[in-house]
Design a protein around this motif. Structure first.
Motif, PDB file in Angstrom:
ATOM      1  N   ASN A  29     -10.074   7.616   8.546  1.00 52.13           N
ATOM      2  CA  ASN A  29      -9.579   7.366   7.065  1.00 52.13           C
ATOM      3  C   ASN A  29      -9.354   5.757   6.969  1.00 52.13           C
ATOM      4  O   ASN A  29      -7.890   6.199   7.277  1.00 52.13           O
ATOM      5  N   PRO A  30      -9.837   4.550   8.007  1.00 47.93           N
ATOM      6  CA  PRO A  30      -9.282   3.407   7.852  1.00 47.93           C
ATOM      7  C   PRO A  30      -9.376   2.937   6.217  1.00 47.93           C
ATOM      8  O   PRO A  30      -7.937   1.537   6.103  1.00 47.93           O
ATOM      9  N   LYS A  31      -9.392   2.977   5.111  1.00 47.72           N
ATOM     10  CA  LYS A  31      -9.662   3.201   4.013  1.00 47.72           C
ATOM     11  C   LYS A  31      -7.445   3.003   3.172  1.00 47.72           C
ATOM     12  O   LYS A  31      -7.588   2.197   2.626  1.00 47.72           O
ATOM     13  N   ASN A  32      -7.508   3.749   4.052  1.00 45.44           N
ATOM     14  CA  ASN A  32      -5.531   4.309   3.632  1.00 45.44           C
ATOM     15  C   ASN A  32      -4.865   3.308   3.801  1.00 45.44           C
ATOM     16  O   ASN A  32      -3.944   2.697   3.207  1.00 45.44           O
ATOM     17  N   ALA A  33      -5.581   2.222   5.599  1.00 48.05           N
ATOM     18  CA  ALA A  33      -4.588   1.711   6.084  1.00 48.05           C
ATOM     19  C   ALA A  33      -4.828   0.076   5.112  1.00 48.05           C
ATOM     20  O   ALA A  33      -3.846  -0.825   6.257  1.00 48.05           O
ATOM     21  N   TYR A  34      -5.704  -0.374   4.760  1.00 44.73           N
ATOM     22  CA  TYR A  34      -6.364  -1.513   3.835  1.00 44.73           C
ATOM     23  C   TYR A  34      -5.196  -2.411   3.733  1.00 44.73           C
ATOM     24  O   TYR A  34      -5.109  -3.208   3.735  1.00 44.73           O
ATOM     25  N   PHE A  35      -4.876  -1.903   2.919  1.00 38.45           N
ATOM     26  CA  PHE A  35      -3.692  -2.280   1.791  1.00 38.45           C
ATOM     27  C   PHE A  35      -2.307  -2.694   2.784  1.00 38.45           C
ATOM     28  O   PHE A  35      -1.788  -4.112   2.326  1.00 38.45           O
ATOM     29  N   PHE A  36      -1.427  -1.959   3.728  1.00 36.82           N
ATOM     30  CA  PHE A  36      -0.966  -1.658   4.718  1.00 36.82           C
ATOM     31  C   PHE A  36      -1.024  -2.794   5.430  1.00 36.82           C
ATOM     32  O   PHE A  36      -0.472  -4.438   6.091  1.00 36.82           O
TER      33      PHE A  36
ATOM     34  N   PHE B  78       0.649   3.575   1.222  1.00 37.45           N
ATOM     35  CA  PHE B  78       0.160   3.837   2.633  1.00 37.45           C
ATOM     36  C   PHE B  78       0.449   5.231   2.594  1.00 37.45           C
ATOM     37  O   PHE B  78      -0.030   6.549   3.084  1.00 37.45           O
ATOM     38  N   LEU B  79       2.586   6.024   2.289  1.00 40.09           N
ATOM     39  CA  LEU B  79       2.579   6.748   2.401  1.00 40.09           C
ATOM     40  C   LEU B  79       1.785   8.113   1.511  1.00 40.09           C
ATOM     41  O   LEU B  79       1.850   8.824   1.687  1.00 40.09           O
ATOM     42  N   ILE B  80       1.578   7.497   0.349  1.00 39.40           N
ATOM     43  CA  ILE B  80       1.309   8.661  -0.907  1.00 39.40           C
ATOM     44  C   ILE B  80      -0.563   9.150  -0.419  1.00 39.40           C
ATOM     45  O   ILE B  80      -0.844   9.709  -0.317  1.00 39.40           O
ATOM     46  N   SER B  81      -0.625   7.647   0.307  1.00 43.71           N
ATOM     47  CA  SER B  81      -2.486   8.291   0.565  1.00 43.71           C
ATOM     48  C   SER B  81      -2.213   8.867   1.608  1.00 43.71           C
ATOM     49  O   SER B  81      -3.519   9.702   2.319  1.00 43.71           O
ATOM     50  N   LYS B  82      -1.054   9.912   2.466  1.00 43.13           N
ATOM     51  CA  LYS B  82      -1.199  10.639   4.142  1.00 43.13           C
ATOM     52  C   LYS B  82      -0.455  11.524   3.285  1.00 43.13           C
ATOM     53  O   LYS B  82      -0.043  12.882   4.322  1.00 43.13           O
ATOM     54  N   VAL B  83      -1.071  11.758   1.376  1.00 45.92           N
ATOM     55  CA  VAL B  83       0.078  13.125   1.442  1.00 45.92           C
ATOM     56  C   VAL B  83      -0.914  13.800   1.421  1.00 45.92           C
ATOM     57  O   VAL B  83      -0.494  15.162   2.310  1.00 45.92           O
ATOM     58  N   GLU B  84      -2.614  13.869   1.764  1.00 49.01           N
ATOM     59  CA  GLU B  84      -3.107  15.367   2.159  1.00 49.01           C
ATOM     60  C   GLU B  84      -3.331  16.053   3.435  1.00 49.01           C
ATOM     61  O   GLU B  84      -3.080  16.919   4.051  1.00 49.01           O
ATOM     62  N   ASP B  85      -3.364  14.779   4.042  1.00 54.07           N
ATOM     63  CA  ASP B  85      -2.983  15.034   5.478  1.00 54.07           C
ATOM     64  C   ASP B  85      -1.537  15.241   5.931  1.00 54.07           C
ATOM     65  O   ASP B  85      -1.727  16.678   7.077  1.00 54.07           O
ATOM     66  N   ILE B  86      -0.579  15.106   5.468  1.00 55.86           N
ATOM     67  CA  ILE B  86       0.763  15.484   5.646  1.00 55.86           C
ATOM     68  C   ILE B  86       1.027  17.112   4.955  1.00 55.86           C
ATOM     69  O   ILE B  86       1.072  17.994   5.842  1.00 55.86           O
TER      70      ILE B  86
END
Length: 448
Positions: free
Chosen positions: A14-21, A94-102
């Motif tokens: 999921n590289p798009k989740n880290a683009y902004f970061f 970035f953390l909000i985008s990781k909610v589903e993974d967590i």
């Protein structure tokens, strides 16, 4: 090693989740490297960054410009703070985008400690990959900035006058950012239970901390006093304590007006003027939420922009100092706009289910766009409204002292308004894309 491999594979998947970061890390390291390289240039700056304290002791005057220790220290701290805040807001997104993974990991039986390791390792992977890229970008831009400053100063000097201290300060700052990210990631996992992770929601109509009418009057009086103080001050001679005094006044006055008075004003406007407007009733409620949750960011914007604006006017005829301050001012405005973008993007992700439900009960796509437009216009207008009187009075007083021309004053004010307004337009497009691309998984009803 297992966590490292899993974190790396997750980023690749999921590289798009880290683009902004990643973008924020690149920008922060590039700005810090470039800024300290400029200050460390011996041909117009301080020959060694370690001389800061030596130059600063016993001197609180700013007339020395870029060669003055206190001036350089304050400017450096401001730029580092803005860069760190940019990373903060991008990490939050970035953390909000990781909610589903967590959520999936928690359902699979992963404990809080391993979840914390997972987020920390992912952050450090991004940091270690993209921070060197940003540093290289900063060093690459340094000769171009040197050329512009040398041209303004009419001097001949090496374009590639790098300072190794710049790299040391960049690495040190990014190390502090990394340590801070560890605390943020650990706290994020610790305080979120499974239900809140699955929903990834905050209350969209926060009450906020209520203040009595006496406090509100006090905030207005402090703002008026700061404006009066600036109108009566001889700007040709100021010192370090002036900056502290004005900064505290801004934090107590206009910043608190934005945080505690504007939300109630927005609610009053909604109830009195638009009680039956199905667009503005929702947009003003969303605007109130954004105002309440933006207090710290707006305080930083007010202090940073006001001090840099003061420096721009004061050092208008000091070529080297003016170029450094102008670069800092433009970069700060860009980073501030990016911070606002991250903040509002996080709000958009929190509101996506609400907009989805609105579609379900009959709202059209055009209705949603209108609501978002009204919210964005109101938020950015209030930022301009809060900052503009301070900037106008500062620049107007320098016009009275013949330090700058009215044309220069108008140009600087126009740059501020234009950049904030442009950020509002860009943010509207991002907001709409986030809502319709990620939030609404059912077909949208169009007007046709």
């Amino acid at each position: 090693m297992e966590i490292l491999r899993f974190a790396y594979d997750n980023l690749k998947r999921n590289p798009k989740n880290a683009y902004f970061f990643a973008f924020s890390i690149i920008v922060a390291s590039a700005v810090i490297t470039l800024f300290f390289s400029i200050l460390g240039n011996p041909y117009y700056g301080i020959s060694s960054m370690s001389d800061y304290v030596t130059y600063a002791i016993g001197s609180a005057d700013f007339d020395g410009g870029i060669g003055n220790g206190i001036f350089a220290m304050i400017l450096s701290l401001m730029m580092i703070s803005i860069c760190v805040i940019t990373v903060f807001f991008s990490n939050k997104f970035f953390l909000i985008s990781k909610v589903e993974d967590i959520s999936v990991m928690m359902i699979s039986g992963c404990n809080v400690i391993r979840l914390g390791y997972f987020l920390i390792v992912q952050n450090f992977i991004v940091l270690l990959i993209y921070a060197p890229i940003g540093a290289l970008v900063g060093f690459g831009l340094h000769p171009m900035i040197n050329y512009l400053i040398y041209k303004e100063m009419a001097i001949s000097a090496p374009l590639f006058a790098f300072s190794m201290d710049a790299m040391v300060y960049c690495v040190t700052t990014l190390f502090m950012v990394g340590f801070w990210l560890i605390l943020v990631d650990a706290g994020f996992v610790y305080r979120m239970d499974l239900n809140s992770l699955l929903k990834a929601k905050k209350a969209m109509n926060p009450i906020g901390k209520s203040k009595s009418v006496y406090f509100k009057i006090f905030y207005v009086v402090v703002y008026a006093y700061i404006l009066y103080f600036l109108c009566t001050l001889d700007f040709t001679h100021v010192n370090f304590f002036f900056m502290i005094y004005v900064s505290v006044g801004i934090a107590c006055g206009p910043a608190n007006i934005f945080k505690y008075i504007y939300p109630e004003a927005v609610t009053w406007v909604k109830n009195k003027l638009f009680p039956t407007d199905h667009h503005r009733v929702i947009s003003t409620g969303n605007l109130r939420y954004s105002i309440i949750t933006s207090g710290m960011l707006v305080t930083i914007i007010l202090i940073d922009v006001s001090i840099l604006f003061f420096y721009l006017c004061k050092f208008r005829h000091d070529a080297a100092t003016f170029m450094v301050v102008l670069l800092s001012y433009i970069v700060s405005l860009v980073l501030i706009c990016v911070c606002i973008g991250y903040k509002l993007s996080s709000d958009a992700l929190n509101k996506k289910l609400i907009f989805h439900n609105m579609i379900s009960i009959g709202y059209l796509k055009s209705d949603i766009k209108t609501i978002i437009l009204q919210e964005m216009a109101g938020f950015f207008f209030l930022i301009i409204l809060t900052c503009f009187p301070l900037l106008f009075i500062i620049s107007f007083m320098f016009v009275l002292f013949d330090t700058i021309t009215p044309a220069f004053m108008a140009g600087m004010l126009l740059i501020f308004v234009a950049m904030i307004s442009f950020a509002g337009v860009v943010m509207y497009r991002i907001y709409v894309n986030l809502i319709f691309k990620e939030a609404i998984d059912k077909p949208i009803v169009n007007e046709e």
